[in-house]
Structures are given as structure tokens and as C-alpha cells.
Write a protein that holds these residues in place. Structure first.
Motif, PDB file in Angstrom:
ATOM      1  N   ASN A  45       0.826  -1.208   0.000  1.00  0.00           N
ATOM      2  CA  ASN A  45       0.000   0.000   0.000  1.00  0.00           C
ATOM      3  C   ASN A  45       0.864   1.263   0.000  1.00  0.00           C
ATOM      4  O   ASN A  45       0.671   2.188   0.778  1.00  0.00           O
ATOM      5  CB  ASN A  45      -0.961   0.009   1.193  1.00  0.00           C
ATOM      6  N   VAL A  46       1.865   1.268  -0.891  1.00  0.00           N
ATOM      7  CA  VAL A  46       2.735   2.427  -1.070  1.00  0.00           C
ATOM      8  C   VAL A  46       2.928   2.657  -2.562  1.00  0.00           C
ATOM      9  O   VAL A  46       2.838   1.722  -3.351  1.00  0.00           O
ATOM     10  CB  VAL A  46       4.116   2.210  -0.405  1.00  0.00           C
ATOM     11  N   PRO A  47       3.183   3.883  -2.981  1.00  0.00           N
ATOM     12  CA  PRO A  47       3.450   4.120  -4.411  1.00  0.00           C
ATOM     13  C   PRO A  47       4.837   3.637  -4.791  1.00  0.00           C
ATOM     14  O   PRO A  47       5.764   3.645  -3.978  1.00  0.00           O
ATOM     15  CB  PRO A  47       3.341   5.640  -4.541  1.00  0.00           C
ATOM     16  N   VAL A  48       4.997   3.200  -6.032  1.00  0.00           N
ATOM     17  CA  VAL A  48       6.311   2.806  -6.508  1.00  0.00           C
ATOM     18  C   VAL A  48       7.220   4.028  -6.496  1.00  0.00           C
ATOM     19  O   VAL A  48       6.790   5.145  -6.785  1.00  0.00           O
ATOM     20  CB  VAL A  48       6.222   2.187  -7.926  1.00  0.00           C
ATOM     21  N   HIS A  49       8.479   3.841  -6.122  1.00  0.00           N
ATOM     22  CA  HIS A  49       9.387   4.974  -5.948  1.00  0.00           C
ATOM     23  C   HIS A  49       9.561   5.764  -7.241  1.00  0.00           C
ATOM     24  O   HIS A  49       9.449   7.005  -7.241  1.00  0.00           O
ATOM     25  CB  HIS A  49      10.752   4.487  -5.444  1.00  0.00           C
ATOM     26  N   SER A  50       9.846   5.090  -8.354  1.00  0.00           N
ATOM     27  CA  SER A  50      10.086   5.796  -9.611  1.00  0.00           C
ATOM     28  C   SER A  50       9.720   4.908 -10.798  1.00  0.00           C
ATOM     29  O   SER A  50      10.307   3.833 -10.962  1.00  0.00           O
ATOM     30  CB  SER A  50      11.560   6.208  -9.716  1.00  0.00           C
ATOM     31  N   ALA A  63      16.875  -2.994  -7.978  1.00  0.00           N
ATOM     32  CA  ALA A  63      16.936  -3.236  -6.541  1.00  0.00           C
ATOM     33  C   ALA A  63      16.812  -1.925  -5.759  1.00  0.00           C
ATOM     34  O   ALA A  63      16.117  -1.865  -4.735  1.00  0.00           O
ATOM     35  CB  ALA A  63      18.246  -3.952  -6.186  1.00  0.00           C
ATOM     36  N   TYR A  64      17.465  -0.872  -6.236  1.00  0.00           N
ATOM     37  CA  TYR A  64      17.366   0.433  -5.559  1.00  0.00           C
ATOM     38  C   TYR A  64      15.929   0.942  -5.586  1.00  0.00           C
ATOM     39  O   TYR A  64      15.398   1.422  -4.568  1.00  0.00           O
ATOM     40  CB  TYR A  64      18.286   1.437  -6.256  1.00  0.00           C
ATOM     41  N   ASN A  65      15.283   0.837  -6.746  1.00  0.00           N
ATOM     42  CA  ASN A  65      13.915   1.331  -6.889  1.00  0.00           C
ATOM     43  C   ASN A  65      12.955   0.592  -5.966  1.00  0.00           C
ATOM     44  O   ASN A  65      12.107   1.203  -5.308  1.00  0.00           O
ATOM     45  CB  ASN A  65      13.461   1.174  -8.344  1.00  0.00           C
ATOM     46  N   LEU A  66      13.092  -0.727  -5.885  1.00  0.00           N
ATOM     47  CA  LEU A  66      12.193  -1.508  -5.022  1.00  0.00           C
ATOM     48  C   LEU A  66      12.539  -1.338  -3.550  1.00  0.00           C
ATOM     49  O   LEU A  66      11.648  -1.339  -2.701  1.00  0.00           O
ATOM     50  CB  LEU A  66      12.223  -2.975  -5.430  1.00  0.00           C
ATOM     51  N   ALA A  67      13.823  -1.184  -3.242  1.00  0.00           N
ATOM     52  CA  ALA A  67      14.205  -0.949  -1.848  1.00  0.00           C
ATOM     53  C   ALA A  67      13.621   0.370  -1.346  1.00  0.00           C
ATOM     54  O   ALA A  67      13.185   0.471  -0.192  1.00  0.00           O
ATOM     55  CB  ALA A  67      15.718  -0.957  -1.703  1.00  0.00           C
ATOM     56  N   ARG A  68      13.594   1.374  -2.223  1.00  0.00           N
ATOM     57  CA  ARG A  68      13.003   2.658  -1.853  1.00  0.00           C
ATOM     58  C   ARG A  68      11.476   2.579  -1.799  1.00  0.00           C
ATOM     59  O   ARG A  68      10.835   3.409  -1.162  1.00  0.00           O
ATOM     60  CB  ARG A  68      13.419   3.731  -2.864  1.00  0.00           C
ATOM     61  N   THR A  69      10.912   1.587  -2.495  1.00  0.00           N
ATOM     62  CA  THR A  69       9.456   1.433  -2.504  1.00  0.00           C
ATOM     63  C   THR A  69       8.957   0.715  -1.258  1.00  0.00           C
ATOM     64  O   THR A  69       7.915   1.074  -0.701  1.00  0.00           O
ATOM     65  CB  THR A  69       9.005   0.647  -3.757  1.00  0.00           C
ATOM     66  N   LEU A  70       9.695  -0.318  -0.809  1.00  0.00           N
ATOM     67  CA  LEU A  70       9.275  -1.055   0.387  1.00  0.00           C
ATOM     68  C   LEU A  70       9.139  -0.109   1.572  1.00  0.00           C
ATOM     69  O   LEU A  70       9.969   0.777   1.762  1.00  0.00           O
ATOM     70  CB  LEU A  70      10.293  -2.144   0.716  1.00  0.00           C
TER      71      LEU A  70
END
Length: 440
Positions: free
Chosen positions: A79-84, A129-136
Motif C-alpha cells: 500500500n505504497v506508491p512505486v518509488h520511480s 533493486a534500488y527502486n524496489l528498496a526505496r518502494t518497500l
């Protein structure tokens, strides 16, 4: 089956085109990997065909599918927006070009091109990995799915670095300086790739999907199996470290912990499928194959790793069980999940806003049931035949026939889901244009 599963925050997901691009490019790598594998079985593939085959299927099809699915559903589950979205598209481009170029360089045995395209692949994996780590979500405690995803992302980062070192070492020997040999790094790289990044993601996703789509919950003895399964990530790390530094006791302990966790998960998955009182779909049917294959592979791998955990021919357990793991577990998980994920994404973006105003298809109406049954039969037949061939039970012509059946199954599977995107993602079928008679 309900049109949209309850409890998912679909308003947080990125546009349909983002994950679908990953899946469609992944289909191309699936077909290319199947073709190279078949050519290798026939003895007609040039160069380092086995490495090209493995990277096309695992780094190309499986990892791109995982990357697309995580980009789509981490925002949904957490329930968070994707980082980028830009980084998501950049990661796809880098990985796609990197895998394609790397496979071509393997086939041409072009060492310097392996470096260049390998670097693009590493960059793409790190961007993802950076994008998903920032998304979690960074603050609250992870649930089982998010914890497995975080572990898989860490494995992605490390395995990419080890892969680049291996590529660089082909022309400039750097590993002796670090005090390790090439087989040791290959062992750690393969362990983190298959058991960390791929199966770590698979287990995390199935925690959610298996209970959601069988309409069951984890309770009672199920939770004890879940606790045992938490030994799996620690086992992966121990096995990878033991192989990297040639510490046999550590590798044995890691292998036993990992296979115990994998077997517990197989039992847990089988229990949820047995308890479920829902109509069988291609997804659930393939998950049943996964439960059987994983339960069969785990003790075989444990026995192999107790005897020789550092051996090159025992990277993935018994040699005869390689297709049991890669097709029976990894392949069927990805195929089963895509039989829901692709139609689900198309349905949400194409039909959800029409629900209640005009007749719309259900998610499972978007693909062809007959083709789904056909590809399942072909892939199962091909995998069983190849496994028997590896075990020395089936003669060589039977193994070739199994390779042909497996490749044909991949083609049918790809055609079925690409047709979903073509027919329903772009043009609304005529039979769903009409409005109900009682519509206002």
C-alpha cells in the motif's frame, strides 16, 4: 472466482504498461532460451551454449518476470506508491539489452563483449533493486511476503556483483588476488541467483497468492511450518558463504537448513491447495505441480549437499534433478502466476471501470483454457522426459523429444498470454460492447 481479489490496494500500482513490458520482453527470452536449449540438446548450438541457455531463461525470462511482478505488486501489497516509474523502465531496458548481448557474446565466445553487456545487466539489476528498496515501507515491520522480497533484493545486488567479477575474470585473472577460485565464486553466484533472488521471491509471493486464491489462512500447524520455512534465507546465506570460501561444514549446514525450509514450504503449499474449496485454474494447477516438485527435490538436494556441497555438478542438487528444480518449481511457479497476473492487470485497466454498467469478462475468461491445458501437458511431458534422460532412465532420442515438447509448451504458453494482451489490452471484443437491457 472474484474479479479483483479483496484486500489489494490497486490504486497504488503503476500503469499497466510498466509490468506488461517486463512480461512481454520476458516472453521473448523464454522463446530464445528454449530455442538455444533445444539446439544444445541436438548438438547444434555454438560457443558457450549452456551459459547462454541458462542466462536467457533465468536472467532473461524468470528474473524479468520477477522484476515486473515485484514492480507491480510491492505497491499493491504494501500500500505504497512505486518509488520511480522512470527507474523501473530504465531497469527493464538495461537488463533486456544486457541479457540479450550477454547471451550473444556467450554463443560467439566474445570475451570483451561479455564484459560490456554484463556491465549493463549489473547496472539494470542494481537500478531495479534500488527502486524496489526505496518502494518497500521503511518504518513498519515487514510481513512474510515483504521480508522475503527484501531478502531477494539483497541477493540480487550481491549476485550481480559476483557475476560481473566472473565476467571480468575471463580476460583478466583477478580472483587469485582475492584468494578464491573461479568455481568458488560460481558456486556463490549460482546459489544467490537461484535460491536467493528467484526462490526467495517465489516463496514470498506464494505466501500471499496461495492463501488468497485458495481462500484459506495460515493457522494451527501451518504456522509451525511457516516458522521452519524462515530457516530458508539463513540457509541460503550459509550455503553461498560456504561455497565462496570453501568451508564445507558451513555449506552442509546451509544446505540442510535451506532444504528443510523448502520442504516445509512445499508441505504448506500443498496443504493450502488441498484445503481450498475454489474452482481449479491454470494457476492453482501449476502450483500443485510446484508443491510436488519442490517436495521431491528438497530431500534429493539435501542428500547431495551432505555428500558434496562444494562440487560443481551439485550446484542445484542432483544432476538428474536440475529440470525438476528449474521447470517443475521455478518454471511452473512463473507460468502459473502469469496465468493470473497478466489477465489481472489487463482486466483491471480495461474492464474494472465498466463493471456494473455492461457485461464484462471475468479474469479467467481472458485466456484460452484449451491452450492452457495444452501448454501444461507439453511442459510437464517435456520436463519428465528430460529428468528421466538426465537420470539415465530414458534413451537419448526420448530426451530430444522431451526438449521439443518443452519448447513447444513454451511457445503455446507465450502465444496464449500474448493474445490476452493483444485482444483485451488494445481492442475491446465485440461481444462485450453491448449494454444490458436494463441499463440506464
Amino acid at each position: 472466482m472474484s474479479a479483483v481479489p479483496a484486500g489489494l490496494a490497486t490504486d497504488q500500482q503503476p500503469p499497466m504498461t510498466v509490468p506488461l513490458r517486463y512480461f512481454l520482453v520476458g516472453f521473448l527470452f523464454l522463446l530464445a532460451g528454449g530455442a538455444v536449449g533445444l539446439a544444445n540438446v541436438l548438438g547444434a548450438a555454438p560457443g558457450l551454449a549452456r551459459l547462454a541457455h541458462v542466462h536467457l531463461l533465468l536472467a532473461g525470462w524468470v528474473c524479468l518476470t520477477i522484476m515486473g511482478a515485484m514492480t507491480q505488486f510491492v505497491p499493491v501489497w504494501s500500500n505504497v506508491p512505486v518509488h520511480s516509474r522512470r527507474l523501473a523502465n530504465a531497469a527493464l531496458a538495461l537488463v533486456a539489452v544486457g541479457v540479450a548481448g550477454l547471451a550473444g557474446a556467450f554463443l560467439a565466445t566474445s570475451i570483451h563483449w561479455i564484459h560490456g553487456f554484463g556491465g549493463l545487466l549489473v547496472a539494470g539489476i542494481w537500478v531495479f533493486a534500488y527502486n524496489l528498496a526505496r518502494t518497500l515501507p521503511p518504518v513498519r515491520e515487514f510481513d512474510a511476503t515483504e521480508a522475503h522480497f527484501a531478502f531477494a533484493l539483497a541477493c540480487f545486488v550481491v549476485l550481480a556483483a559476483l557475476g560481473f567479477v566472473l565476467a571480468f575474470d575471463l580476460s583478466t585473472s583477478v580472483l587469485p588476488v582475492a584468494g578464491v577460485t573461479r568455481p568458488q565464486v560460481v558456486g556463490a553466484h549460482a546459489t544467490l541467483a537461484v535460491f536467493g533472488a528467484i526462490l526467495g521471491t517465489v516463496f514470498g509471493a506464494l505466501y500471499q497468492l496461495a492463501t488468497m486464491f485458495t481462500q484459506t489462512e495460515l493457522a494451527g500447524r501451518d504456522r509451525y511450518l511457516a516458522y521452519v520455512q524462515y530457516a530458508y534465507p539463513a540457509g541460503v546465506v550459509a550455503l553461498a558463504a560456504g561455497r565462496l570460501f570453501a568451508v564445507r561444514p558451513l555449506a552442509v549446514a546451509g544446505g540442510l537448513a535451506m532444504t528443510a525450509g523448502a520442504f516445509a514450504f512445499a508441505v504448506l503449499l500443498a496443504a493450502k491447495l488441498y484445503e481450498g474449496q475454489v474452482e481449479r485454474t491454470p494457476m492453482l494447477t501449476r502450483y500443485a505441480v510446484v508443491a510436488v516438485a519442490l517436495a521431491a527435490w528438497s530431500p534429493l538436494a539435501a542428500r547431495e549437499w551432505v555428500a558434496a556441497p562444494l562440487a560443481r555438478n551439485a550446484l542445484f542438487g542432483p544432476t538428474a534433478g536440475a529440470h525438476l528444480l528449474f521447470v517443475g518449481v521455478v518454471g511452473f511457479v512463473v507460468m502459473g502466476s502469469l496465468y493470473h497476473v497478466v489477465p489481472f492487470i489487463v482486466w483491471v485497466h480495461r474492464y474494472s471501470d465498466r463493471l456494473g454498467f455492461e457485461p464484462v469478462p471475468m479474469i479467467d475468461d481472458l485466456y484460452d483454457d484449451r491452450l492452457a491445458a495444452l501448454d501444461g501437458a507439453l511442459v510437464t511431458l517435456g520436463a519428465v522426459t528430460l529428468i528421466l534422460g538426465q537420470a539415465g532412465v530414458a534413451p537419448e532420442p526420448a530426451a530430444v523429444a522431451g526438449g521439443v515438447a518443452l519448447a513447444a509448451g513454451f511457445v503455446v504458453f507465450t502465444a496464449n498470454l500474448v493474445n490476452v494482451v493483444y485482444r483485451h489490452g488494445r481492442v475491446l471484443p465485440e461481444r462485450f460492447h453491448s449494454r444490458p437491457e436494463n441499463a440506464d
